[in-house]
Design a protein around this motif. Structure first.
Motif, PDB file in Angstrom:
ATOM      1  N   GLY A  95       0.803  -1.188   0.085  1.00  0.00           N
ATOM      2  CA  GLY A  95      -0.085   0.027  -0.023  1.00  0.00           C
ATOM      3  C   GLY A  95       0.925   1.271   0.069  1.00  0.00           C
ATOM      4  O   GLY A  95       0.437   2.143  -0.576  1.00  0.00           O
ATOM      5  N   ALA A  96       1.862   1.086   0.958  1.00  0.00           N
ATOM      6  CA  ALA A  96       3.006   2.373   0.710  1.00  0.00           C
ATOM      7  C   ALA A  96       3.522   2.555  -0.751  1.00  0.00           C
ATOM      8  O   ALA A  96       3.679   3.595  -1.085  1.00  0.00           O
ATOM      9  CB  ALA A  96       4.049   2.161   1.675  1.00  0.00           C
ATOM     10  N   ALA A  97       3.763   1.589  -1.398  1.00  0.00           N
ATOM     11  CA  ALA A  97       3.966   1.752  -2.561  1.00  0.00           C
ATOM     12  C   ALA A  97       3.142   2.124  -3.571  1.00  0.00           C
ATOM     13  O   ALA A  97       3.627   3.111  -4.535  1.00  0.00           O
ATOM     14  CB  ALA A  97       4.785   0.097  -3.282  1.00  0.00           C
ATOM     15  N   LEU A  98       2.101   1.916  -3.532  1.00  0.00           N
ATOM     16  CA  LEU A  98       0.735   2.421  -4.367  1.00  0.00           C
ATOM     17  C   LEU A  98       0.503   3.674  -4.193  1.00  0.00           C
ATOM     18  O   LEU A  98       0.500   4.608  -5.163  1.00  0.00           O
ATOM     19  CB  LEU A  98      -0.411   1.543  -4.078  1.00  0.00           C
ATOM     20  N   VAL A 168       1.301   8.458   2.182  1.00  0.00           N
ATOM     21  CA  VAL A 168       1.722   7.207   2.836  1.00  0.00           C
ATOM     22  C   VAL A 168       1.146   6.925   4.077  1.00  0.00           C
ATOM     23  O   VAL A 168       0.343   6.037   4.692  1.00  0.00           O
ATOM     24  CB  VAL A 168       3.229   7.039   2.793  1.00  0.00           C
ATOM     25  N   ILE A 169       1.153   8.180   5.126  1.00  0.00           N
ATOM     26  CA  ILE A 169       0.861   8.009   6.422  1.00  0.00           C
ATOM     27  C   ILE A 169      -0.776   7.938   6.486  1.00  0.00           C
ATOM     28  O   ILE A 169      -1.307   7.435   7.350  1.00  0.00           O
ATOM     29  CB  ILE A 169       1.319   9.194   7.155  1.00  0.00           C
ATOM     30  N   THR A 170      -1.442   8.562   5.683  1.00  0.00           N
ATOM     31  CA  THR A 170      -3.117   8.642   5.694  1.00  0.00           C
ATOM     32  C   THR A 170      -3.243   7.254   5.251  1.00  0.00           C
ATOM     33  O   THR A 170      -4.405   6.792   5.763  1.00  0.00           O
ATOM     34  CB  THR A 170      -3.646   9.776   4.846  1.00  0.00           C
ATOM     35  N   PHE A 171      -2.689   6.738   4.203  1.00  0.00           N
ATOM     36  CA  PHE A 171      -3.347   5.366   3.650  1.00  0.00           C
ATOM     37  C   PHE A 171      -2.849   4.132   4.422  1.00  0.00           C
ATOM     38  O   PHE A 171      -3.629   3.456   4.630  1.00  0.00           O
ATOM     39  CB  PHE A 171      -2.877   5.333   2.138  1.00  0.00           C
ATOM     40  N   GLY A 177       8.865  -1.069  10.413  1.00  0.00           N
ATOM     41  CA  GLY A 177       9.089  -2.317   9.852  1.00  0.00           C
ATOM     42  C   GLY A 177       8.389  -2.545   8.892  1.00  0.00           C
ATOM     43  O   GLY A 177       8.418  -3.578   7.963  1.00  0.00           O
ATOM     44  N   GLU A 178       6.912  -2.011   8.566  1.00  0.00           N
ATOM     45  CA  GLU A 178       5.960  -2.165   7.597  1.00  0.00           C
ATOM     46  C   GLU A 178       5.562  -1.177   6.475  1.00  0.00           C
ATOM     47  O   GLU A 178       5.531  -1.254   5.532  1.00  0.00           O
ATOM     48  CB  GLU A 178       4.828  -2.803   8.398  1.00  0.00           C
ATOM     49  N   THR A 179       5.185  -0.189   7.275  1.00  0.00           N
ATOM     50  CA  THR A 179       5.249   1.192   6.544  1.00  0.00           C
ATOM     51  C   THR A 179       6.023   2.365   6.878  1.00  0.00           C
ATOM     52  O   THR A 179       5.504   3.353   6.236  1.00  0.00           O
ATOM     53  CB  THR A 179       3.699   1.325   6.528  1.00  0.00           C
TER      54      THR A 179
END
Length: 231
Positions: A95-98, A168-171, A177-179
């Motif tokens: 999701g961060a990549a998206l 990123v932080i909103t989604f 370690g994950e986002t």
């Protein structure tokens, strides 16, 4: 090296991974959209152009919120992905990549479009008169000539992806370690008592990575122009 702890290096590694994935995800669609905007003549072209560049002008938090509404586990896209295929994007590295890909997508489109607009149409016309079909012309003439824009756009988008924060932080939130990418780790450090030294170290790494990315994009563009005889 640089005095970073294991947790801090993890944030750096995750930023590099997310930025790389975002470029991989968005590169081919960005080339297709750039082609449409540069060569296409169709109703709604101006609207498509505006939509493509919208992430550059709206707050990144708005983009993250939109992704959350669409790709959340109850969203119109995220719900079926989760229920039917077990794919969950919210609160994940994917999701961060998206989110990063959506934010950096216009940068690739702009660079590729500029590269495409510098392609001499006469060369494509000459290839057509020699019997080359549309695909052959694109692969043997157009693509090599627009490659400086593609490479420069990809590297610039990668560098920009390293610094993406709001979407990123909103989604996907801020999960170590994950986002928790480099910008999110800096934010967490600034919110922690006595975290000024950590924030300073991570900010220094962020600055170095961003400068390296921008300089690399410029070097690649100049080298490709020289190889193509434009320098």
């Amino acid at each position: 090296m640089l005095g970073l702890t294991a947790e801090e290096w993890q944030a750096v590694r995750l930023s590099l991974e997310v930025a790389s994935r975002s470029v991989i995800v968005s590169l081919v669609p960005a080339i297709a959209v750039a082609w449409l905007l540069a060569r296409g003549r169709f109703p709604g072209r101006m609207l498509l152009d505006a939509l493509v560049h919208l992430p550059l002008v709206v707050p990144p938090v708005v983009v993250g919120w939109g992704l959350l509404m669409l790709f959340g586990v109850r969203g119109p896209i995220g719900g079926p992905l989760n229920d039917w295929f077990g794919i969950r994007l919210v609160f994940t590295t994917e999701g961060a990549a998206l989110a990063t890909a959506v934010m950096s997508f216009p940068l690739i489109v702009r660079a590729v479009r500029l590269g495409l607009e510098h392609v001499d149409p006469g060369l494509e016309a000459a290839a057509r008169t020699l019997g080359a079909g549309p695909i052959d012309r694109f692969l043997t003439v157009t693509l090599p000539l627009m490659s400086p824009g593609i490479l420069a756009g990809a590297v610039t988008a990668f560098a920009a992806g390293l610094g993406e924060f709001g979407a990123v932080i909103t989604f996907v939130s801020n999960i170590p370690g994950e986002t928790q990418t480099l910008p999110l780790a800096i934010y967490s450090a600034t919110q922690t008592p006595g975290g000024e030294a950590v924030a300073a170290r991570l900010a220094g790494v962020s600055f170095l990575l961003a400068m390296a990315g921008l300089l690399l994009a410029e070097v690649i563009a100049r080298r490709m122009h020289l190889l193509l005889g434009r320098g």
